[in-house]
Motif scaffolding. Structure first.
Motif, PDB file in Angstrom:
ATOM      1  N   CYS A 173       3.694 -12.800 -12.128  1.00 59.59           N
ATOM      2  CA  CYS A 173       4.394 -11.513 -12.200  1.00 59.59           C
ATOM      3  C   CYS A 173       3.853 -10.646 -13.322  1.00 59.59           C
ATOM      4  CB  CYS A 173       5.888 -11.749 -12.383  1.00 59.59           C
ATOM      5  SG  CYS A 173       6.869 -10.232 -12.288  1.00 59.59           S
ATOM      6  N   VAL A 174       3.603 -11.246 -14.489  1.00 61.44           N
ATOM      7  CA  VAL A 174       3.133 -10.429 -15.607  1.00 61.44           C
ATOM      8  C   VAL A 174       1.712  -9.928 -15.345  1.00 61.44           C
ATOM      9  CG1 VAL A 174       2.069 -12.180 -17.115  1.00 61.44           C
ATOM     10  CG2 VAL A 174       3.288 -10.232 -18.117  1.00 61.44           C
ATOM     11  N   ALA A 175       0.923 -10.692 -14.591  1.00 60.87           N
ATOM     12  CA  ALA A 175      -0.409 -10.205 -14.221  1.00 60.87           C
ATOM     13  C   ALA A 175      -0.290  -8.952 -13.356  1.00 60.87           C
ATOM     14  CB  ALA A 175      -1.191 -11.302 -13.492  1.00 60.87           C
TER      15      ALA A 175
ATOM     16  N   VAL B 224      12.311  -1.205 -13.089  1.00 59.55           N
ATOM     17  CA  VAL B 224      12.681  -0.402 -11.911  1.00 59.55           C
ATOM     18  C   VAL B 224      12.122   1.021 -11.978  1.00 59.55           C
ATOM     19  CG1 VAL B 224      14.609   0.606 -10.633  1.00 59.55           C
ATOM     20  CG2 VAL B 224      14.684  -1.807 -11.311  1.00 59.55           C
ATOM     21  N   PRO B 225      12.328   1.773 -13.077  1.00 59.84           N
ATOM     22  CA  PRO B 225      11.707   3.108 -13.114  1.00 59.84           C
ATOM     23  C   PRO B 225      10.179   3.053 -13.104  1.00 59.84           C
ATOM     24  CG  PRO B 225      12.734   2.590 -15.231  1.00 59.84           C
ATOM     25  CD  PRO B 225      13.182   1.550 -14.265  1.00 59.84           C
ATOM     26  N   PHE B 226       9.623   1.985 -13.671  1.00 61.80           N
ATOM     27  CA  PHE B 226       8.164   1.846 -13.653  1.00 61.80           C
ATOM     28  C   PHE B 226       7.652   1.672 -12.224  1.00 61.80           C
ATOM     29  CE2 PHE B 226       4.477  -1.220 -14.615  1.00 61.80           C
ATOM     30  CZ  PHE B 226       3.550  -0.181 -14.617  1.00 61.80           C
ATOM     31  N   ILE B 227       8.367   0.891 -11.411  1.00 62.02           N
ATOM     32  CA  ILE B 227       7.967   0.710 -10.016  1.00 62.02           C
ATOM     33  C   ILE B 227       8.021   2.045  -9.264  1.00 62.02           C
ATOM     34  CG2 ILE B 227       8.660  -0.331  -7.816  1.00 62.02           C
ATOM     35  CD1 ILE B 227       7.265  -2.282  -9.550  1.00 62.02           C
ATOM     36  N   VAL B 228       9.034   2.848  -9.571  1.00 60.17           N
ATOM     37  CA  VAL B 228       9.122   4.178  -8.942  1.00 60.17           C
ATOM     38  C   VAL B 228       7.893   5.007  -9.287  1.00 60.17           C
ATOM     39  CG1 VAL B 228      10.425   6.347  -8.851  1.00 60.17           C
ATOM     40  CG2 VAL B 228      11.644   4.155  -8.896  1.00 60.17           C
ATOM     41  N   LEU B 229       7.489   4.983 -10.564  1.00 60.75           N
ATOM     42  CA  LEU B 229       6.287   5.714 -10.980  1.00 60.75           C
ATOM     43  C   LEU B 229       5.053   5.223 -10.235  1.00 60.75           C
ATOM     44  CD1 LEU B 229       6.646   5.909 -14.879  1.00 60.75           C
ATOM     45  CD2 LEU B 229       6.954   7.763 -13.236  1.00 60.75           C
TER      46      LEU B 229
ATOM     47  N   SER C 159       2.484  -5.883  -4.281  1.00 64.47           N
ATOM     48  CA  SER C 159       2.762  -5.707  -5.707  1.00 64.47           C
ATOM     49  C   SER C 159       4.238  -5.410  -5.938  1.00 64.47           C
ATOM     50  CB  SER C 159       1.913  -4.570  -6.281  1.00 64.47           C
ATOM     51  OG  SER C 159       0.542  -4.876  -6.222  1.00 64.47           O
ATOM     52  N   ASN C 160       4.803  -4.505  -5.133  1.00 60.53           N
ATOM     53  CA  ASN C 160       6.212  -4.157  -5.296  1.00 60.53           C
ATOM     54  C   ASN C 160       7.115  -5.362  -5.073  1.00 60.53           C
ATOM     55  OD1 ASN C 160       5.743  -1.422  -5.840  1.00 60.53           O
ATOM     56  ND2 ASN C 160       5.743  -0.880  -3.675  1.00 60.53           N
ATOM     57  N   ALA C 161       6.848  -6.102  -4.006  1.00 65.95           N
ATOM     58  CA  ALA C 161       7.702  -7.241  -3.672  1.00 65.95           C
ATOM     59  C   ALA C 161       7.614  -8.332  -4.732  1.00 65.95           C
ATOM     60  CB  ALA C 161       7.311  -7.799  -2.299  1.00 65.95           C
ATOM     61  N   ALA C 162       6.394  -8.620  -5.207  1.00 61.51           N
ATOM     62  CA  ALA C 162       6.215  -9.685  -6.192  1.00 61.51           C
ATOM     63  C   ALA C 162       6.951  -9.360  -7.481  1.00 61.51           C
ATOM     64  CB  ALA C 162       4.723  -9.905  -6.464  1.00 61.51           C
ATOM     65  N   VAL C 163       6.762  -8.150  -7.973  1.00 66.34           N
ATOM     66  CA  VAL C 163       7.370  -7.769  -9.252  1.00 66.34           C
ATOM     67  C   VAL C 163       8.889  -7.689  -9.148  1.00 66.34           C
ATOM     68  CG1 VAL C 163       7.573  -5.914 -10.930  1.00 66.34           C
ATOM     69  CG2 VAL C 163       5.329  -6.611 -10.117  1.00 66.34           C
ATOM     70  N   LEU C 164       9.396  -7.034  -8.109  1.00 61.03           N
ATOM     71  CA  LEU C 164      10.847  -6.899  -7.970  1.00 61.03           C
ATOM     72  C   LEU C 164      11.514  -8.247  -7.718  1.00 61.03           C
ATOM     73  CD1 LEU C 164      11.082  -3.601  -5.877  1.00 61.03           C
ATOM     74  CD2 LEU C 164      11.634  -3.923  -8.289  1.00 61.03           C
ATOM     75  N   GLY C 165      10.871  -9.102  -6.945  1.00 60.11           N
ATOM     76  CA  GLY C 165      11.444 -10.408  -6.645  1.00 60.11           C
ATOM     77  C   GLY C 165      11.568 -11.283  -7.874  1.00 60.11           C
ATOM     78  N   ILE C 166      10.495 -11.397  -8.659  1.00 65.35           N
ATOM     79  CA  ILE C 166      10.519 -12.281  -9.821  1.00 65.35           C
ATOM     80  C   ILE C 166      11.356 -11.672 -10.940  1.00 65.35           C
ATOM     81  CG2 ILE C 166       9.096 -13.494 -11.529  1.00 65.35           C
ATOM     82  CD1 ILE C 166       6.850 -13.530  -9.461  1.00 65.35           C
ATOM     83  N   THR C 167      11.325 -10.342 -11.062  1.00 66.22           N
ATOM     84  CA  THR C 167      12.183  -9.681 -12.050  1.00 66.22           C
ATOM     85  C   THR C 167      13.654  -9.922 -11.727  1.00 66.22           C
ATOM     86  OG1 THR C 167      10.550  -7.952 -12.490  1.00 66.22           O
ATOM     87  CG2 THR C 167      12.839  -7.464 -13.049  1.00 66.22           C
ATOM     88  N   GLY C 168      14.007  -9.821 -10.448  1.00 63.33           N
ATOM     89  CA  GLY C 168      15.377 -10.086 -10.038  1.00 63.33           C
ATOM     90  C   GLY C 168      15.790 -11.519 -10.322  1.00 63.33           C
ATOM     91  N   LEU C 169      14.889 -12.467 -10.079  1.00 62.11           N
ATOM     92  CA  LEU C 169      15.176 -13.876 -10.359  1.00 62.11           C
ATOM     93  C   LEU C 169      15.439 -14.086 -11.843  1.00 62.11           C
ATOM     94  CD1 LEU C 169      15.291 -16.881  -9.592  1.00 62.11           C
ATOM     95  CD2 LEU C 169      12.797 -16.949  -9.898  1.00 62.11           C
TER      96      LEU C 169
END
Length: 406
Positions: free
Chosen positions: A48-50, A358-363, A379-389
């Motif tokens: 996720c951080v990558a 979340v605002p970063f993903i919007v950007l 990219s969107n799914a990976a970041v939002l999924g792991i961030t949510g976890l």
């Protein structure tokens, strides 16, 4: 090829997020308590951080803005205020933990209790920022941080069951201490996914004057830099599982136990290697987090900023990181336990993460800023999924740990 040589930005970012008091202590705690069962949290955090760091570099290279600039420009200062305030507060806790990490290493080296080192460490960090350049931070911390490879050497010399390590890359339920297990997972994810990493990387890309020609190189720099940090974080966990859990030590109650990570492998040289690794990695992280405070305030309020400019040209920027170091030193000088402070700050980071992500993903999906370089669905799914976890684990398990649940 010349652009790829700037991998030092990726490595120094990973040192600030992976190879410091936060990641070392959380990975060590996880290995001691649950053997290699939590390797999956390191793997998820690294992936996720990558993604986040690559996105941060791509955003700055394409738009010419830092993430904070972009959020302020796109949403306004009122929307930026929430993630700004929470990120500043959590980052100050992280900064205290990093000052504590250097102070602990100096106690190991001198025998003088860590609390007396808090102010000298803060002053040394301030002098580095006041007199140094961004290039000094990149090249210096990257070069010295290579000492942390000793954990990789130790992991191989301890000869773990690599099939078990590989199997642990897949999440599994704990057999006992469920609340502690999930709290440690949240802490590992928080240590890996700290907004410090991608916000610092974004600012570093502007400091290094990246443009659209860096988009391709940025992918390699982010992937290699974060993989470097993730591998060493996993190595710390494996070493803890072999040197502590295997010997019946299932809980690290005191930071004086931490050098045991390397003593089994290297003897008394292991003590020196651990102290040096902790000092260098935590100092690099302290400088990075303090510098980030300057970036956050200067970019939020439109002040001049830039580590390569003299302080008199950027008074607000310089004042922000100066105040951060003063505040960060206070808990350690007052005798706060750096180990407990670190674990708590990492879990709080996981809870705070969505406010900035979340605002970063919007950007990253805004055509005005990114054009043809907008995010894809993966990219969107990976970041939002792991961030949510990470957020859910932090919210659910943090209260249980505070009240002593297991």
């Amino acid at each position: 090829m010349k652009k790829l040589l700037e991998i030092s930005l990726g490595v120094v970012t990973s040192i600030g997020g992976f190879l410091e008091m936060g990641e070392m202590s959380t990975a060590a705690q996880a290995g001691a308590a649950f053997n290699v069962q939590l390797v999956w949290a390191v793997v998820l955090g690294t992936i996720c951080v990558a993604f986040l760091v690559e996105m941060a570099g791509r955003f700055s290279a394409v738009s010419g803005h830092t993430i904070i600039d972009g959020i302020r420009d796109r949403f306004g200062i009122k929307v930026l205020a929430w993630p700004l305030v929470t990120t500043v507060l959590v980052s100050l806790l992280v900064l205290s933990a990093e000052i504590g990490g250097v102070s602990i290493a100096l106690e190991f080296a001198t025998g003088i209790t860590y609390r007396w080192w808090a102010v000298p460490v803060a002053v040394a960090s301030w002098l580095f920022l006041w007199r140094g350049t961004f290039g000094m931070l990149e090249k210096g911390v990257t070069s010295l941080g290579l000492i942390t490879l000793c954990f990789v050497v130790a992991a191989f010399r301890l000869q773990p069951d690599w099939a078990q390590v590989a199997a642990s890359a897949i999440p599994s339920k704990p057999h006992t201490q469920a609340a502690t297990y999930w709290f440690m997972a949240a802490s590992i994810l928080g240590a890996s996914l700290s907004p410090t990493l991608f916000l610092f990387y974004s600012s570093g890309a502007i400091e290094d004057r990246w443009d659209r020609s860096y988009v391709g190189a940025n992918r390699a720099i982010a992937a290699l830099g974060m993989t470097f940090g993730g591998v060493i974080s996993a190595a710390v966990l494996v070493v803890a599982a072999q040197s502590m859990h295997a010997h019946g030590i299932e809980s690290i109650e005191d930071f004086h136990q931490l050098p045991l990570l390397l003593i089994d492998t290297f003897g008394m040289w292991g003590f020196a290697l651990f102290a040096a690794s902790l000092a260098i990695a935590s100092f690099g992280a302290a400088v990075e987090v303090a510098l980030l405070q300057g970036y956050l305030f200067a970019q939020s309020f439109g002040w001049n900023w830039g580590q390569d400019c003299p302080p008199r040209a950027n008074p607000g920027f310089s004042l922000a990181y100066t105040c951060a170091l003063v505040i960060g030193a206070i808990p350690i000088a007052a005798g706060a336990d750096p180990l407990k402070l670190t674990i708590l700050s990492m879990a709080l980071t996981a809870v705070n993460l969505p406010l900035m992500v979340v605002p970063f993903i919007v950007l990253m999906n805004d055509e005005h800023y990114m054009g043809e370089h907008r995010n894809g669905p993966v990219s969107n799914a990976a970041v939002l999924g792991i961030t949510g976890l990470a957020f859910v684990l932090g919210v659910v398990t943090l209260p249980l740990q505070i009240i002593g649940g297991t």
